[in-house]
Every structure is written in C-alpha cells, then in structure tokens.
Write an enzyme that holds these catalytic residues in place. Structure first.
Site, PDB file in Angstrom:
ATOM      1  N   HIS A  70      -8.680  33.746  21.552  1.00 34.23           N
ATOM      2  CA  HIS A  70     -10.037  33.905  21.001  1.00 34.23           C
ATOM      3  C   HIS A  70     -10.844  34.920  21.812  1.00 34.23           C
ATOM      4  CE1 HIS A  70      -9.877  30.785  17.924  1.00 34.23           C
ATOM      5  NE2 HIS A  70      -8.962  30.265  18.726  1.00 34.23           N
ATOM      6  N   CYS A 103      -6.160  34.136  15.896  1.00 28.14           N
ATOM      7  CA  CYS A 103      -5.529  32.810  15.864  1.00 28.14           C
ATOM      8  C   CYS A 103      -4.902  32.561  14.475  1.00 28.14           C
ATOM      9  CB  CYS A 103      -6.552  31.746  16.269  1.00 28.14           C
ATOM     10  SG  CYS A 103      -5.820  30.168  16.671  1.00 28.14           S
TER      11      CYS A 103
END
Ligand code: XMP
Length: 516
Positions: free
Chosen positions: A169, A82
């Site tokens: 994620h 991310c």
C-alpha cells in the site's frame, strides 16, 4: 473543461479515500468510481490514468467486484494496488492464488528494477502489506519489479501496455517510499503537470453556481457555524451576492458565543442576508425529561427541520437549497457523481434536510475533502476561527450532557467548555488535535467546601481531547499535564456546580468520541 483526472476504481478498499487524497496532495485531481463504471463513464472524467484500489475480496472468489476488462486496454496508465494489482494482472492473463503465508503490516521489500514506477526507491525498503493472495504466475509480457520473502511479485509492470501494480500500500504513511511511487506514477507515467489546486476549484465553482442558479432565483443555506456550511455560504455569496439567504437556527444546545460568531462573520463581515431564528425555548421544551441519547438526536433533528421549513417558506423566489456535502459523504452514499444526496448529511451539523422541502440542491463542495474545504475557506477570507474549527455535533451539547438537558446543566457545560477551548488554544494545542470537548456527568461525588464535606448539587466534568484523522478511530491526546491541571483548576474554581474534573483516556474503538 474538466481537469486532468486520475480515476480511482474502488474495489472496497479501506484506504480508498486516502488514495484520492494522496493524488490530490500532488496537485492532480482525482475521483473515485465504482467497479461498474463503464469505459465511457470513465472517459467522461477526462482521465489521464487509472488506479485500481485494494479490496477485501479474492479475484478468484465468487461475486467479487470486477471491472470491465477494457479498462486495462484503454491505453491509459493503470496502477493496481493490492487486490487492484491482482485483478489487473489476472485480466491480462496472470494467475492469482492464496499465498502460503499471508503478509500483514511492515514487510521488507527488495527492489529488482529501480526505474519507472520504482525510480528513486531504495533497493531495500519497508512497505505496508495486507494480503492473503498473491500473483503466482506471470505471463512473459510482464516483469516483476520487486519481491518480498513470501511474495515473488510485490510490484509489476507490463512490457508494452502502461499497466503497473504494487502488492503493498503506497498510500499509507507506513510505506515510506509510497509518496515517491505515487509521484512516479502521476508525473512520469501519466505525464501529469501537477497544476490542479484549490484556487482553480474556486473559479470553477463560482462559474458553476452562477450557471445553476441563473439570473433571478434565490438560494437558501442553513448555517450551523461549522466549516462546511460556512464555506458553502461564503462561496455562494461570492457567486450570487444578495440572492443568498442564510438561516441559522439557535437550538439552545450550542456553545457560548455561537450566534455572535455567525452574525459577526456573515452579517457584519460578508453582508449576507442572515436570518437568526431564536428557537431555544422550543427545543428545550421538547427535550424536557428526555434522557435517552437517540431520542435527543431525533427530537433535535425533527425540530430543526420544522423550524427551518417555517423560515424557508417566508423567503420569496427561493428555488435552491445549498448544502455543505463533502466528497467523503458522496463516496459513502455510493459514488454517484450526480443525483440526490439529500439524506446523507443526516449525521451532520445542519441536521440533514429532507427532499420534501422541494428545493433543488446545490452542493458546491461535493468534490472536496475537508482539508481542501478549509483551504477554499481561507481563499474566501473566512476567519481562522471558523476555517479551522473542530467539528461540533448537530445535537450539540445535548449529547454531552448525560441525562436530562436543562438550562442549569447547559450553563455549567457551556462555561466548562469555554475554559477547555480557551486553554487548549492558548497552549497552542487546538490545531494539533481533532476535537476538544467537555462532558457533564451529573453525578454527585464527595467534595470539601471550606471545612465541610459536601455532595449536594455538584457534578463531574470529563475533559475529552482526541487526535483523529477521519473520526472513525481516535486516540486521546497525550497533552502536557500542566495544561490539564490548569483546565481542571479553572473549571473547579470558576464553574459553579463542578467539584471534580476527570480526563477521558479512552481510545475509539471501543469508546466513541462523544459520550452519547
Ligand atoms: P463518535 O461519537 O461517533 O463521533 O465517535 C464521531 C464524530 O461525529 C460527531 N458526531 C455527530 N455529529 N450529529 C453530528 O452532526 C451527531 O449526532 C453526532 N454524533 C457524533 C462527533 O462530534 C465526532 O466528530
């Protein structure tokens, strides 16, 4: 020799501890460091790879957490997640901007290159996203490995350097292929062997304790009956034998059978020099008339320190104080790999002991997560009842009795608590939930006794059974109604002074696990 380690640089991710645990679940050791860690500091951990965590900032914002640009050029494999991916890409010449459409939650991913980082990942799969920025321009020495509808660079690799990134994620269970991706990174890209396990920690810890304590000094350990202090004590005892003295303070607000369990385990089974201090009266006198929860906590905390100090003074040659500090405590107190952490257990079971006690600290569990500590406890032969215990708050039943803490109220709650734990255990639910507790609500509600309606002297007991991974959030357990029924009937029949039992169906947040 330090184990081959994955160093995780924490850019403020909500999930940073989860990343560390995912790595360790693959039998690879991991540590978390702050973005200010220098390349030398990182090298000191014996790194075989780096993971840049996510974080709430934007790489193009002001005062955003950044790491040394050298980290992506050290020749070590890097996996950015991310924000971590955006930063790694930006450090190597990419452009990051706010996306036209943010992505939060489950998102469909299309894999373009199902090899290397994304080997064995289905071409179409769901991933968990949580971002408002995207990599907009990739220099020609990068390859996009996957995309989503609104994110053209959802996974990436550098053509020459071992630098990789994923916008989603992989550490959360909502990304089904996350486990595979982490494995690919660890085993195929970093070349990890997967030979780290809790058993190795045990040997290393014993050696380290022996070195730290030397040949003649004594160690004191405050036992609370909880898993952290118990494993700490058992470990130190194994390392230095009878040069360990444990202190158990009976503060009068414990459950039934606590003293017996601790004495039975440590004095009788392990043959530890254990001092049980009966301070029940002292605590209860100080708690008289106190109804405010924080006040109860403060009184119990201070009294604990005073009692502990008095007892510790009588132990000759005691130079060290052992504490069951765990890795999450270390992370929360600022990533230090060394240093003083004496105030960080303040919310924890032994009450937090201040630095002015003048001892050197020994914290043999400071690199471990709770589940790892439990495994160490099993290796050391601690009884299952201790190893798999639910947490119990330092201020004990005092924060489970609404209003004043009196002997009578304590006795009612203890008996109700016994029944709750006994029934949950016998129904096979104890290890499925995070905490089981009773709360005494000294409110008289109407009841019938024989043919009479009665209010007098009757209380309500609330049963609280929660599921929780980290105790920061919790949900109430959807337990079979028959078990709840049995608990309720038994409490009302067997515990004098209770004529009503309720089940707490509040989630945390907004409620907390404890009632006070
Ligand atoms: P809450 O009630 O904040 O609880 O949702 C989260 C976890 O912390 C425990 N807890 C405490 N532990 N001293 C402790 O040692 C305290 O004052 C305290 N208050 C809450 C609670 O049992 C749960 O596991």
């Amino acid at each position: 020799m330090k184990p081959a380690t994955i160093v995780i640089v924490d850019f403020g991710a909500q999930y940073v501890q989860l990343i560390a645990r995912r790595v360790r679940e693959n039998h690879v050791f991991s540590v978390i460091v702050s973005p200010s860690a220098t390349p030398d500091e990182i090298r000191s951990h014996n790194p075989v790879g780096l993971i840049f965590s996510g974080g709430p900032a934007s790489v193009y914002g002001q005062d955003t957490p950044r790491c040394s640009a050298e980290l992506v050029r050290m020749g070590l494999p890097v996996l950015g997640i991310c924000y971590g991916m955006q930063l790694a890409c930006e450090l190597m010449g990419s452009e990051v901007r706010g996306a036209d459409a943010s992505e939060f939650g489950r998102t469909e991913l299309q894999v373009v290159e199902d090899a290397g980082l994304l080997a064995h990942v289905p071409k179409q799969t769901a991933v968990w996203m949580s971002h408002g920025d995207i990599v907009t321009k990739l220099p020609s020495d990068f390859v996009a490995l996957a995309q989503t509808k609104n994110c053209p660079v959802a996974a990436v690799r550098h053509k020459r350097e071992p630098v990789y990134g994923v916008q989603f994620h992989p550490e959360v269970t909502h990304t089904p292929c996350g486990h595979q991706i982490i494995r690919n990174f660890l085993y195929d890209i970093c070349g990890c062997q997967g030979d780290w396990q809790v058993g190795n920690v045990l040997q290393d810890s014993l050696k380290a304790i022996k070195e730290q304590v030397g040949e003649s000094d004594r160690v004191i350990c405050g036992l609370s009956g909880g898993v952290d202090s118990s494993v700490t004590a058992a470990l130190i005892h194994k390392a230095i034998g009878d040069r360990l003295t444990c202190i158990f303070v009976d503060n009068g607000v414990m459950r039934n059978g606590e003293v017996d369990l601790v004495e039975g385990t440590f004095r009788q089974h392990f043959n530890v020099d254990l001092r049980v201090v009966d301070a029940r009266e002292r605590f209860l006198t100080r708690l008289k008339g106190v109804t405010e929860p924080q006040q109860k906590r403060i009184i119990i905390g201070h009294e604990f320190i005073d009692v502990f100090k008095e007892e510790a003074r009588s132990i000759k040659n005691a130079r060290f104080l052992a504490q069951g500090t765990l890795y999450p405590d270390v992370i929360e107190s600022g990533h230090s790999s060394v240093g003083h952490t004496s105030n960080i257990k303040i919310h924890h079971n032994v009450g937090g002991l201040p630095a002015e006690l003048g001892f050197d600290l020994i914290e043999p569990l400071r690199n471990l997560f709770k589940d790892e500590v439990r495994r160490v406890g099993e290796h050391l032969g601690l009884p299952e009842e201790i190893v798999w215990r639910h947490p119990f708050p330092g201020p004990g039943l005092a924060v489970r009795i609404m209003g004043e803490v009196t002997e009578d109220r304590l006795s009612i709650l203890r008996d109700a608590d016994d029944i709750i734990i006994e029934e949950i255990r016998s129904a096979g639910w104890y290890n499925k939930i995070a905490q089981a507790l009773g709360v005494l609500v000294p409110v008289s509600t109407v009841g019938v006794m024989g043919d009479e309606r009665s209010f007098a002297g009757q209380h309500v007991v609330a049963v609280r059974l929660v599921e929780s991974a980290d105790f920061m959030t919790a949900s109430w357990a959807h337990i079979d109604h028959e078990i709840l029924g049995k608990i309720s009937t038994r409490i009302m029949n067997e515990v004098k002074g209770v004529n009503r039992v309720v089940y707490d169906i509040s989630t945390k947040p907004p409620a907390t696990i404890e009632w006070q």
